[in-house]
Design a protein around this motif. Structure first.
Motif, PDB file in Angstrom:
ATOM      1  N   PHE A 211      -9.596  10.664   2.834  1.00  0.00           N
ATOM      2  CA  PHE A 211     -10.356   9.413   2.776  1.00  0.00           C
ATOM      3  C   PHE A 211     -11.225   9.241   4.020  1.00  0.00           C
ATOM      4  O   PHE A 211     -12.428   8.986   3.932  1.00  0.00           O
ATOM      5  CB  PHE A 211      -9.387   8.237   2.641  1.00  0.00           C
ATOM      6  N   PHE A 212     -10.632   9.381   5.184  1.00  0.00           N
ATOM      7  CA  PHE A 212     -11.368   9.121   6.425  1.00  0.00           C
ATOM      8  C   PHE A 212     -12.384  10.210   6.729  1.00  0.00           C
ATOM      9  O   PHE A 212     -13.507   9.926   7.161  1.00  0.00           O
ATOM     10  CB  PHE A 212     -10.388   8.938   7.586  1.00  0.00           C
ATOM     11  N   PRO A 377       2.450  -0.111  -6.566  1.00  0.00           N
ATOM     12  CA  PRO A 377       2.502   1.357  -6.684  1.00  0.00           C
ATOM     13  C   PRO A 377       2.451   1.799  -8.136  1.00  0.00           C
ATOM     14  O   PRO A 377       2.935   1.092  -9.031  1.00  0.00           O
ATOM     15  CB  PRO A 377       3.844   1.712  -6.045  1.00  0.00           C
ATOM     16  N   PRO A 378       1.874   2.966  -8.402  1.00  0.00           N
ATOM     17  CA  PRO A 378       1.878   3.492  -9.765  1.00  0.00           C
ATOM     18  C   PRO A 378       3.284   3.926 -10.161  1.00  0.00           C
ATOM     19  O   PRO A 378       4.150   4.142  -9.320  1.00  0.00           O
ATOM     20  CB  PRO A 378       0.926   4.684  -9.682  1.00  0.00           C
ATOM     21  N   LYS A 379       3.488   4.071 -11.448  1.00  0.00           N
ATOM     22  CA  LYS A 379       4.784   4.501 -11.945  1.00  0.00           C
ATOM     23  C   LYS A 379       5.155   5.846 -11.334  1.00  0.00           C
ATOM     24  O   LYS A 379       4.343   6.764 -11.288  1.00  0.00           O
ATOM     25  CB  LYS A 379       4.740   4.610 -13.468  1.00  0.00           C
ATOM     26  N   GLY A 380       6.366   5.942 -10.839  1.00  0.00           N
ATOM     27  CA  GLY A 380       6.832   7.182 -10.223  1.00  0.00           C
ATOM     28  C   GLY A 380       6.863   7.124  -8.713  1.00  0.00           C
ATOM     29  O   GLY A 380       7.416   8.021  -8.074  1.00  0.00           O
ATOM     30  N   LEU A 381       6.277   6.094  -8.117  1.00  0.00           N
ATOM     31  CA  LEU A 381       6.295   5.925  -6.661  1.00  0.00           C
ATOM     32  C   LEU A 381       6.860   4.555  -6.326  1.00  0.00           C
ATOM     33  O   LEU A 381       6.623   3.579  -7.045  1.00  0.00           O
ATOM     34  CB  LEU A 381       4.885   6.029  -6.076  1.00  0.00           C
ATOM     35  N   ASP A 382       7.580   4.460  -5.202  1.00  0.00           N
ATOM     36  CA  ASP A 382       8.010   3.147  -4.741  1.00  0.00           C
ATOM     37  C   ASP A 382       6.982   2.585  -3.764  1.00  0.00           C
ATOM     38  O   ASP A 382       6.026   3.253  -3.371  1.00  0.00           O
ATOM     39  CB  ASP A 382       9.412   3.200  -4.127  1.00  0.00           C
ATOM     40  N   GLY A 383       7.167   1.350  -3.374  1.00  0.00           N
ATOM     41  CA  GLY A 383       6.192   0.684  -2.527  1.00  0.00           C
ATOM     42  C   GLY A 383       6.017   1.310  -1.172  1.00  0.00           C
ATOM     43  O   GLY A 383       4.963   1.155  -0.541  1.00  0.00           O
ATOM     44  N   HIS A 384       7.028   2.030  -0.683  1.00  0.00           N
ATOM     45  CA  HIS A 384       6.924   2.631   0.641  1.00  0.00           C
ATOM     46  C   HIS A 384       5.979   3.831   0.636  1.00  0.00           C
ATOM     47  O   HIS A 384       5.600   4.317   1.702  1.00  0.00           O
ATOM     48  CB  HIS A 384       8.304   3.041   1.141  1.00  0.00           C
ATOM     49  N   SER A 385       5.619   4.303  -0.552  1.00  0.00           N
ATOM     50  CA  SER A 385       4.741   5.470  -0.669  1.00  0.00           C
ATOM     51  C   SER A 385       3.316   5.103  -1.059  1.00  0.00           C
ATOM     52  O   SER A 385       2.519   5.985  -1.387  1.00  0.00           O
ATOM     53  CB  SER A 385       5.315   6.444  -1.717  1.00  0.00           C
ATOM     54  N   THR A 386       2.966   3.829  -1.008  1.00  0.00           N
ATOM     55  CA  THR A 386       1.628   3.421  -1.445  1.00  0.00           C
ATOM     56  C   THR A 386       0.521   4.038  -0.592  1.00  0.00           C
ATOM     57  O   THR A 386      -0.614   4.168  -1.061  1.00  0.00           O
ATOM     58  CB  THR A 386       1.490   1.893  -1.436  1.00  0.00           C
ATOM     59  N   TYR A 387       0.825   4.443   0.628  1.00  0.00           N
ATOM     60  CA  TYR A 387      -0.212   5.045   1.473  1.00  0.00           C
ATOM     61  C   TYR A 387      -0.718   6.368   0.893  1.00  0.00           C
ATOM     62  O   TYR A 387      -1.795   6.846   1.273  1.00  0.00           O
ATOM     63  CB  TYR A 387       0.322   5.272   2.896  1.00  0.00           C
ATOM     64  N   THR A 388       0.025   6.965  -0.029  1.00  0.00           N
ATOM     65  CA  THR A 388      -0.383   8.239  -0.609  1.00  0.00           C
ATOM     66  C   THR A 388      -1.395   8.078  -1.746  1.00  0.00           C
ATOM     67  O   THR A 388      -1.877   9.080  -2.278  1.00  0.00           O
ATOM     68  CB  THR A 388       0.829   9.020  -1.141  1.00  0.00           C
ATOM     69  N   VAL A 389      -1.715   6.866  -2.120  1.00  0.00           N
ATOM     70  CA  VAL A 389      -2.610   6.616  -3.263  1.00  0.00           C
ATOM     71  C   VAL A 389      -3.852   5.885  -2.765  1.00  0.00           C
ATOM     72  O   VAL A 389      -3.854   4.667  -2.585  1.00  0.00           O
ATOM     73  CB  VAL A 389      -1.892   5.804  -4.366  1.00  0.00           C
ATOM     74  N   TRP A 393      -5.650   1.286  -1.735  1.00  0.00           N
ATOM     75  CA  TRP A 393      -6.038   0.658  -0.471  1.00  0.00           C
ATOM     76  C   TRP A 393      -7.437   1.011   0.000  1.00  0.00           C
ATOM     77  O   TRP A 393      -7.914   0.474   1.003  1.00  0.00           O
ATOM     78  CB  TRP A 393      -5.041   1.032   0.632  1.00  0.00           C
ATOM     79  N   GLY A 394      -8.131   1.889  -0.718  1.00  0.00           N
ATOM     80  CA  GLY A 394      -9.423   2.367  -0.252  1.00  0.00           C
ATOM     81  C   GLY A 394     -10.445   1.266  -0.034  1.00  0.00           C
ATOM     82  O   GLY A 394     -11.121   1.224   1.006  1.00  0.00           O
ATOM     83  N   ALA A 395     -10.582   0.359  -0.990  1.00  0.00           N
ATOM     84  CA  ALA A 395     -11.574  -0.713  -0.848  1.00  0.00           C
ATOM     85  C   ALA A 395     -11.231  -1.615   0.334  1.00  0.00           C
ATOM     86  O   ALA A 395     -12.127  -2.052   1.073  1.00  0.00           O
ATOM     87  CB  ALA A 395     -11.659  -1.522  -2.140  1.00  0.00           C
ATOM     88  N   ALA A 399     -13.562  -2.120   3.658  1.00  0.00           N
ATOM     89  CA  ALA A 399     -13.999  -3.444   4.116  1.00  0.00           C
ATOM     90  C   ALA A 399     -13.557  -3.699   5.549  1.00  0.00           C
ATOM     91  O   ALA A 399     -14.303  -4.274   6.356  1.00  0.00           O
ATOM     92  CB  ALA A 399     -13.445  -4.517   3.182  1.00  0.00           C
ATOM     93  N   TYR A 400     -12.358  -3.250   5.877  1.00  0.00           N
ATOM     94  CA  TYR A 400     -11.851  -3.468   7.231  1.00  0.00           C
ATOM     95  C   TYR A 400     -12.671  -2.671   8.243  1.00  0.00           C
ATOM     96  O   TYR A 400     -13.069  -3.214   9.291  1.00  0.00           O
ATOM     97  CB  TYR A 400     -10.380  -3.043   7.313  1.00  0.00           C
ATOM     98  N   LEU A 401     -12.962  -1.426   7.962  1.00  0.00           N
ATOM     99  CA  LEU A 401     -13.757  -0.617   8.887  1.00  0.00           C
ATOM    100  C   LEU A 401     -15.149  -1.215   9.078  1.00  0.00           C
ATOM    101  O   LEU A 401     -15.689  -1.213  10.191  1.00  0.00           O
ATOM    102  CB  LEU A 401     -13.865   0.818   8.380  1.00  0.00           C
TER     103      LEU A 401
END
Length: 405
Positions: A211-212, A377-389, A393-395, A399-401
């Protein structure tokens, strides 16, 4: 039953990025298999499958993968598969069969390798045990990687047992020499802290890097003392017998202070690098790295222009001292004058949304500024893994950057 076209792939497969494997052991195809794949011809409509594919699989891209596909026909193909990691190297070759636009390959282990093509020409892979138990997923490509990778070593003022301690840093960067806007991305813990074999695993996030780097940023992943290949003792708040991480504030908080000392050494180096634009340094992190990033920004506000906290916390919400420990560390971040970004996921087993919202309120009450967002989170991932999708969080990160330029 083995994996088949009727077996649902994980819903996050489309989010897997073209990335560089983080394995310190390279996958090497047998020379004959590689030569045959390079020379292979294929019937019309199947050429896109043939040749040599390179990429990654396993958690945090920890396995290096190479696949050679040849002898293509309408029924299937010969597939040579090599998977390499510090734990093991697997070399296998078998006849695969086509089934509804997927290539199914039985492996000697009894598992099945399943390959399918993306519209962009890259190849997704999944490995299933019998009864459709998913072991690993990854992405292969015949295109250049999305970023360049290198490993560096940082000297520190620390000594242990009379020897100087160096820290490992993994750098993911765009083409060119910079200077680049730079994200310093900090790793989390190792679950409960009761698996010492995990301490030696270097952590990066191919999803964050892809992403970055696509936006012209460099990403640097420092590994704190005793983590990955960094030297020294891993000592971030254990019980006195080192059986696991401690829930007690008196034992846990000194571990956080030790981690912050490591980050301070790294940040002093990073801001002096010729490939870093010192006016555009953002600190970020996942889990323990997320709370450390926030705290560091408040303790050293002149060094960074922003802080991104993915699912951050120091000890899990089930610990009796969780509110005290996490609240104290987040309060340290409140002195940062700019906005911060907090990204949390539903169904996080360590930091539930209610606990994390309470931490954010403590941060705000101390004067901190930020945006708190909850991701599904999508099916198959828990909330702690949301950084992998990235799509979750891209938008928000874009916006933050834009807001901190």
């Amino acid at each position: 039953m083995a994996a088949s076209a009727q077996t649902a792939w994980p819903s996050y497969m489309g989010d897997l990025p073209r990335a560089v494997s983080e394995s310190s052991v390279a996958a090497e195809l047998p020379p004959q298999a590689a030569a045959l794949a390079q020379q292979a011809t294929a019937p019309a409509g199947l050429a896109q499958w043939g040749g040599i594919w390179s990429g990654w699989a396993c958690r945090t891209a920890g396995c290096d993968i190479k696949v050679a596909v040849r002898d293509l026909s309408a029924e299937g193909a010969t597939v040579t598969y090599v998977g390499a990691s510090p734990l093991q190297t697997v070399v296998d070759e078998a006849a695969g069969r086509f089934e509804n636009n997927e290539l199914h390959v039985p492996l000697k282990t009894g598992a099945e390798l399943v390959l399918r093509l993306r519209k962009d020409g890259d190849m997704e892979l999944g490995i299933w045990r019998p009864q459709a138990q998913l072991l690993s997923v990854g992405l292969l490509s015949r295109r250049p990687p999305a970023y360049a990778r290198r490993v560096e070593w940082q000297d520190t003022p620390f000594t242990e047992n009379g020897k100087p301690v160096r820290l490992e840093m993994v750098v993911h960067r765009p083409e060119g020499d910079g200077p680049f806007p730079t994200l310093v991305m900090n790793h989390g813990s190792t679950g409960m802290g009761n698996r010492p074999e995990w301490f030696g695993l270097t952590w990066t996030s191919p999803e964050v890097s892809a992403f970055f780097v696509a936006r012209g940023w460099q990403v640097i992943y420092p590994q704190r003392r005793g983590r990955g290949h960094s030297e020294g003792l891993y000592d971030e708040g254990f019980e006195t017998d080192r059986s696991r991480y401690s829930c007690q504030a008196a034992l846990s908080l000194p571990g956080a202070d030790r981690a912050l000392a490591d980050i301070q050494v790294v940040m002093a180096h990073i801001r002096q690098r010729g490939d870093v634009d010192p006016r555009r340094v953002v600190i970020g992190g996942v889990s323990r790295g997320g709370i450390l990033a926030t705290a560091y920004a408040g303790l050293h506000p002149q060094e960074v222009v922003g802080a991104i906290n993915f699912v951050g916390g120091w000890i899990g919400a089930l610990c009796p001292d969780a509110a005290k420990v996490n609240g104290e560390l987040f309060t340290r971040g409140a002195a940062f004058p700019g906005p911060t970004l907090w990204l949390y996921g539903e169904a996080d087993p360590y930091y539930p949304v209610a606990h994390s919202r309470a931490n954010f309120k403590v941060f705000e009450a101390a004067g901190g500024k930020g945006v708190f967002e909850v991701l599904m989170p999508p099916k198959g991932l828990d909330g702690h893994s949301t950084y992998t999708v990235q799509r979750l969080w891209g938008a928000s990160v874009d916006a933050y950057l834009a807001s901190i330029r």
